[in-house]
Enzyme design. Sequence first.
Site, mmCIF file in Angstrom:
data_model
loop_
_atom_site.group_PDB
_atom_site.id
_atom_site.type_symbol
_atom_site.label_atom_id
_atom_site.label_comp_id
_atom_site.label_asym_id
_atom_site.label_seq_id
_atom_site.Cartn_x
_atom_site.Cartn_y
_atom_site.Cartn_z
ATOM 1 N N TYR A 100 0.861 -1.191 0.000
ATOM 2 C CA TYR A 100 0.000 0.000 0.000
ATOM 3 C C TYR A 100 0.889 1.229 0.000
ATOM 4 C CZ TYR A 100 -5.019 0.105 0.051
ATOM 5 O OH TYR A 100 -6.323 0.132 -0.358
ATOM 6 N N GLU A 125 -0.377 4.780 -0.698
ATOM 7 C CA GLU A 125 -1.144 6.011 -0.981
ATOM 8 C C GLU A 125 -0.248 7.227 -0.809
ATOM 9 O OE1 GLU A 125 -4.582 6.066 1.500
ATOM 10 O OE2 GLU A 125 -5.742 4.836 0.120
ATOM 11 N N ASP A 176 -4.954 13.567 -25.735
ATOM 12 C CA ASP A 176 -4.982 12.190 -25.246
ATOM 13 C C ASP A 176 -4.270 11.381 -26.335
ATOM 14 O OD1 ASP A 176 -5.555 9.577 -24.733
ATOM 15 O OD2 ASP A 176 -7.707 9.855 -24.452
ATOM 16 N N THR A 196 -2.426 6.144 -22.418
ATOM 17 C CA THR A 196 -2.403 4.820 -21.798
ATOM 18 C C THR A 196 -0.977 4.317 -21.945
ATOM 19 O OG1 THR A 196 -3.032 3.803 -23.891
ATOM 20 C CG2 THR A 196 -4.805 4.237 -22.319
ATOM 21 N N LYS A 227 -0.777 0.425 -25.090
ATOM 22 C CA LYS A 227 -1.021 0.312 -26.540
ATOM 23 C C LYS A 227 0.340 0.332 -27.242
ATOM 24 C CE LYS A 227 -5.679 2.252 -26.283
ATOM 25 N NZ LYS A 227 -5.864 2.724 -24.896
ATOM 26 N N ARG A 271 -1.164 -2.476 -18.526
ATOM 27 C CA ARG A 271 -2.404 -1.708 -18.597
ATOM 28 C C ARG A 271 -2.335 -0.532 -17.620
ATOM 29 N NH1 ARG A 271 -6.522 -2.888 -21.238
ATOM 30 N NH2 ARG A 271 -5.276 -4.396 -22.364
HETATM 31 C C1 PLP Z 1 -7.813 7.642 -26.961
HETATM 32 C C2 PLP Z 1 -8.073 6.790 -25.754
HETATM 33 N N1 PLP Z 1 -8.069 7.356 -24.548
HETATM 34 C C3 PLP Z 1 -8.306 6.661 -23.434
HETATM 35 C C4 PLP Z 1 -8.548 5.313 -23.486
HETATM 36 C C5 PLP Z 1 -8.906 4.605 -22.223
HETATM 37 O O1 PLP Z 1 -8.011 3.733 -21.773
HETATM 38 P P1 PLP Z 1 -8.408 2.639 -20.682
HETATM 39 O O2 PLP Z 1 -9.122 1.563 -21.416
HETATM 40 O O3 PLP Z 1 -7.098 2.270 -20.100
HETATM 41 O O4 PLP Z 1 -9.301 3.301 -19.677
HETATM 42 C C6 PLP Z 1 -8.545 4.653 -24.720
HETATM 43 C C7 PLP Z 1 -8.767 3.206 -24.785
HETATM 44 O O5 PLP Z 1 -8.915 2.570 -25.725
HETATM 45 C C8 PLP Z 1 -8.308 5.426 -25.884
HETATM 46 O O6 PLP Z 1 -8.338 4.867 -27.097
#
Ligand code: PLP
Length: 431
Positions: free
Chosen positions: A51, A53, A197, A223, A226, A232
Amino acid sequence: MLKYLENDKEILEIAKKEILRQQNNLELIASENFVSMSVLSAAGSVLTNKYAEGYSGKRYYGGCEVVDMAEDLAIDRLKKIFNAEYANVQPHSGSQANMAVLMTLLKPGDTFLGLSLDHGGHLTHGSPVNFSGQLYKAIGYPLNKDTQQLDYDIVENLVKEHKPKLIITGASAYSRDWDYSKFREIADRYNTLLMCDMAHPAGMIAKGLLNNPLPYCDVVTSTTHKTLRGPRGGVILIGKDKENPMGIKTLKGDRLKMMSEVFDSQVMPGIQGGPLMHIIMAKAVAFGEVLSESFKGYAQQIKKNAKVLSDKLIKLDYKIVSGGTDNHLMLVDLTNKNISGKAAEKALEKANITVNKNMIPFDTKSPFVTSGIRIGTPAMTTRGMKEQEMEIIADLINQVIVNPENETVIENVKKDVINLCSKFPLYSELT
Ligand SMILES: Cc1ncc(COP(=O)(O)O)c(C=O)c1O
């Protein structure tokens, strides 16, 4: 690793089946990848027990001196990859990274702009079934109907009309690159915050193979599982001001310090509790791999493979949304093939080819049926496949799509798929 599951036969069976599925399928889901044994080992390590936090040096629990080292390393490596000023590696997922950012920058009821879901955006960019569409007034920007590409005039007109507090760039299913400088100009003209993002293309951005949002955007999320090929999870980044070629006056000096503190506290305690320290260590391992010279070759090959696959599908009379690909994925418009995305996904699955159904811009079918499929190359590139294999894969996909109900064709394609996969071993250490 599996020997430790031998005392639980039901689970052992599931774990073995999934290894076999991954080994014997053409994994073409654009958001998936295969992590290295090192990443896998870190994700399965004893750091899961801890843990922690809080943040390194400022934890709510004792005994954090070792996990602090893992988190510090993950942050240092991530900052180095993207030449960032600030990084937070605690978000459990991409969605949580986005939630932390939106909750930092916006108040409930505020307006923001994101790429429409049916044009390639993500749920967290304003879908009504997601917190982002429920807490805020989300306006979707569409692609240009003719080019099926981003249209900066459309974006600017929507910004002018709705006066959003924030614009989100980035997508889940868009095969072209983004001109972040154009978004920055619009954001500056209308005094709007700008976020990217980069969950999908982050691995290629890391190696300079696609435009980098960090110099232009106030904050960037991603993320890690990918194209970055890690465990993950999610991350939040802020770029260095001095890199900013537009000379914008967003995050400077104390303001940067203040913003990073508010992002940190929005992640924890704002929306999360204890960080997943085993995953944070696995992120550190993956970031180490991204920093290596060989990752550049990998990222280049992802792009080459996507281009060859897309070109070959075009030769086979498939329509690729936006006319092609600059990155790791393509959206195939199946309207001229008389098959829905849903039916194509199902037929391909029977032949051990994994893709996902996907809406195409201005789709007339529902998100559960769709007129297209999304195809990506990161996972099969990790297995070592190159241009030659991409041509074969396009042929195999075509055979299934033109004969979706012909069991003999599907059985034959499946045999070819298993044969092709056997030439590119995956996780042989585990079986
Ligand atoms: C552009 C984009 N942002 C955020 C996410 C979210 O990721 P997670 O599935 O880890 O929550 C994805 C997932 O496919 C994504 O394609």
